[in-house]
Design an enzyme around this catalytic site. Structure first.
Site, PDB file in Angstrom:
ATOM      1  N   ASP A   1      -7.985  -5.263   0.019  1.00 26.61           N
ATOM      2  CA  ASP A   1      -8.503  -6.083  -1.070  1.00 26.61           C
ATOM      3  C   ASP A   1      -8.135  -7.549  -0.958  1.00 26.61           C
ATOM      4  O   ASP A   1      -8.635  -8.376  -1.722  1.00 26.61           O
ATOM      5  CB  ASP A   1      -7.972  -5.544  -2.412  1.00 26.61           C
TER       6      ASP A   1
ATOM      7  N   HIS B   1       0.859  -1.199   0.000  1.00 27.66           N
ATOM      8  CA  HIS B   1       0.000   0.000   0.000  1.00 27.66           C
ATOM      9  C   HIS B   1       0.881   1.231   0.000  1.00 27.66           C
ATOM     10  O   HIS B   1       1.939   1.230   0.612  1.00 27.66           O
ATOM     11  CB  HIS B   1      -0.899   0.001   1.252  1.00 27.66           C
TER      12      HIS B   1
END
Ligand code: CMC
Length: 430
Positions: A365, A307
């Site tokens: 996700d 991320h």
């Protein structure tokens, strides 16, 4: 040097100061707005790795500590005690609602769920296999045609109705896209159902028989939507702000945000994770795929890992992994091969030096697709689900951006590396 200033050395050796601004929490920012005017230079930060694009009081992330808060409330508390509709009110209006405010807001959203029949006709123009994200973006864009004259951005009531419409109508549009893909008739919304129950009804009911809503499924969706509701200046939200900053109709700004979300580096990763897990197929193959992810000459990346902001556990991933356990248990799934595979893959990656050194952890996700799949939602709809949750964040940021008296059209500069000035050559001399 004053405490709240940053010292900058010019090439001629002289020094100047740039003001430093402090937020409530989080790193200070150097205010460089006058840099070009006073010093003749731009800053260079591709991908906005260290650039604050705006001032915002909606969401805070501490990527090092794995903290996410909406309006100051930790996402863990909201996930445990709140509902998506309550969180939506919080994001839009700044505080948790009273019981009366919540009831009024909930009622308002339930009463904006229908689409203009003309909008439904758009779906007839798409091929049966059109990707639902393409349909979502196109039909949301078309809302700017339906709500153009009555959308005056300087009118607070108009801004609020816009946010309510986006929140209320996106599930109807998403379900219509799904129905087109499956060849089933469109199912109208039912305002007696809550947000997620209504979504399940529009997705899975058919006119031929009654449809019983599974409360486990509604609860799981509600949690996922809370976790997806906002994430400060991410790619799609920044897109909404940027498109909206020109004064464009906000529905078209949301359509732009949906398009940005679709990419596999952003919301499209949930679809990509499931495809990846299916491709890996078996725990015996994990080592091979982890090696592929580490190989600089191989474009394969471990989807659902890493991320831009989190250099620690994404707090949303931890909550979703726990929810995965609960959903699969409560749906009485004994055989959970994809979840088992995902957990093993997570363990292998977390022990691997490459992932440790680069601070790559599972993100939001990584596990969400496993829940969607267990609820019977097809892979192509995963990013649409993300968009439904994020729609309120987009609307909240658009409202904040458009009401900001210091607001300006977003217009970055560049480092030009093309040819210097040269003269036009006639075609017969080239
Ligand atoms: N698998 C393997 N290597 C990775 C991965 C990954 N998933 N993610 C990052 N890296 C490596 C990357 O190759 C780079 O290595 P090096 O420094 O040697 O060049 C380093 O880690 C830093 O990566 P980056 O791409 O420069 O970092 P970024 O902040 O620009 O990208 C990211 C963040 C999310 C796009 C990236 O981690 C990624 O592509 N992850 C997979 C896609 C994904 O899961 N996206 C969902 C993000 S969370 C939901 C959302 O916000 O939409």
């Amino acid at each position: 040097m004053s405490q709240d200033a940053y010292r900058l050395k010019r090439p001629d050796g002289t020094e100047t100061e740039l003001p430093v601004r402090k937020g409530t929490i989080g790193p200070d920012v150097i205010d460089i707005a006058t840099l070009y005017r006073d010093h003749g230079v731009f800053t260079y930060d591709p991908g906005f790795v260290a650039t604050g694009s705006c001032e915002s009081d909606i969401t805070f992330i501490d990527g090092e500590k794995g903290v996410l808060m909406y309006r100051g409330y930790p996402v863990e508390q909201l996930a445990a005690h709140s509902s998506f509709i309550e969180v939506s009110y919080l994001l839009l209006y700044g505080n948790l609602p009273t019981a009366t405010e919540l009831a009024e807001f909930d009622n308002m959203i339930r009463r904006h769920t229908m689409l203009n029949e003309g909008m439904l006709a758009f779906f007839k123009g798409f091929r049966y296999d059109a990707h639902p994200m393409a349909m979502l973006s196109a039909v949301v864009g078309s809302m700017s045609a339906y709500y153009h004259k009555e959308m005056d951005a300087s009118n607070e009531e108009h801004r609020n109705i816009f946010a309510h419409r986006i929140l209320a109508k996106l599930p109807t549009i998403a379900a219509a896209a799904y129905k087109l893909n499956t060849g089933q008739p469109f199912i109208y919304p039912r305002n007696d159902l809550n947000y997620c129950e209504n979504l399940l009804h529009m997705l899975f009911a058919v006119p031929a028989e009654p449809y019983k809503i599974d409360p486990v499924a509604a609860e799981a969706l509600d949690l996922l939507f809370i976790l997806h509701a906002d994430h400060e200046q991410n790619c799609s939200t920044s897109t909404v702000r940027m498109a909206g900053s020109s004064g464009a109709n906000p529905y078209s700004a949301i359509a732009a945000g949906i398009s940005a979300l679709w990419g596999p580096a952003h919301g499209g990763a949930n679809e990509a994770v499931l495809e990846m897990l299916e491709e890996i197929g078996d725990v015996s193959q994990i080592g091979k795929y982890v090696e592929k992810a580490k190989n600089k000459n191989d474009p394969f990346r471990l989807m659902g890992f890493g991320h831009r902001v989190y250099k620690n556990f994404d707090p949303r991933a931890t909550i979703i992994r726990d929810m995965c356990h609960k959903v699969l248990q409560r749906l009485d799934r004994k055989d959970t091969p994809l979840f088992d595979l995902a957990q093993e893959l997570e363990q292998v990656a977390l022990k691997d030096d490459y992932f440790i050194e680069k601070n790559l952890y599972p993100n939001v996700d990584f596990y969400s697709g496993i829940i969607y799949k267990a609820l019977g939602i097809p892979t192509s709809m995963f990013t649409v689900m993300f968009a439904l949750g994020r729609s309120v964040g987009w609307a909240a940021h658009w409202r904040e951006m458009i009401s900001d008296p210091k607001g300006k059209i977003a217009r970055p500069r560049q480092l030009y590396t093309g040819p210097a000035a040269r003269d036009y050559t006639p075609i017969n001399k080239r």
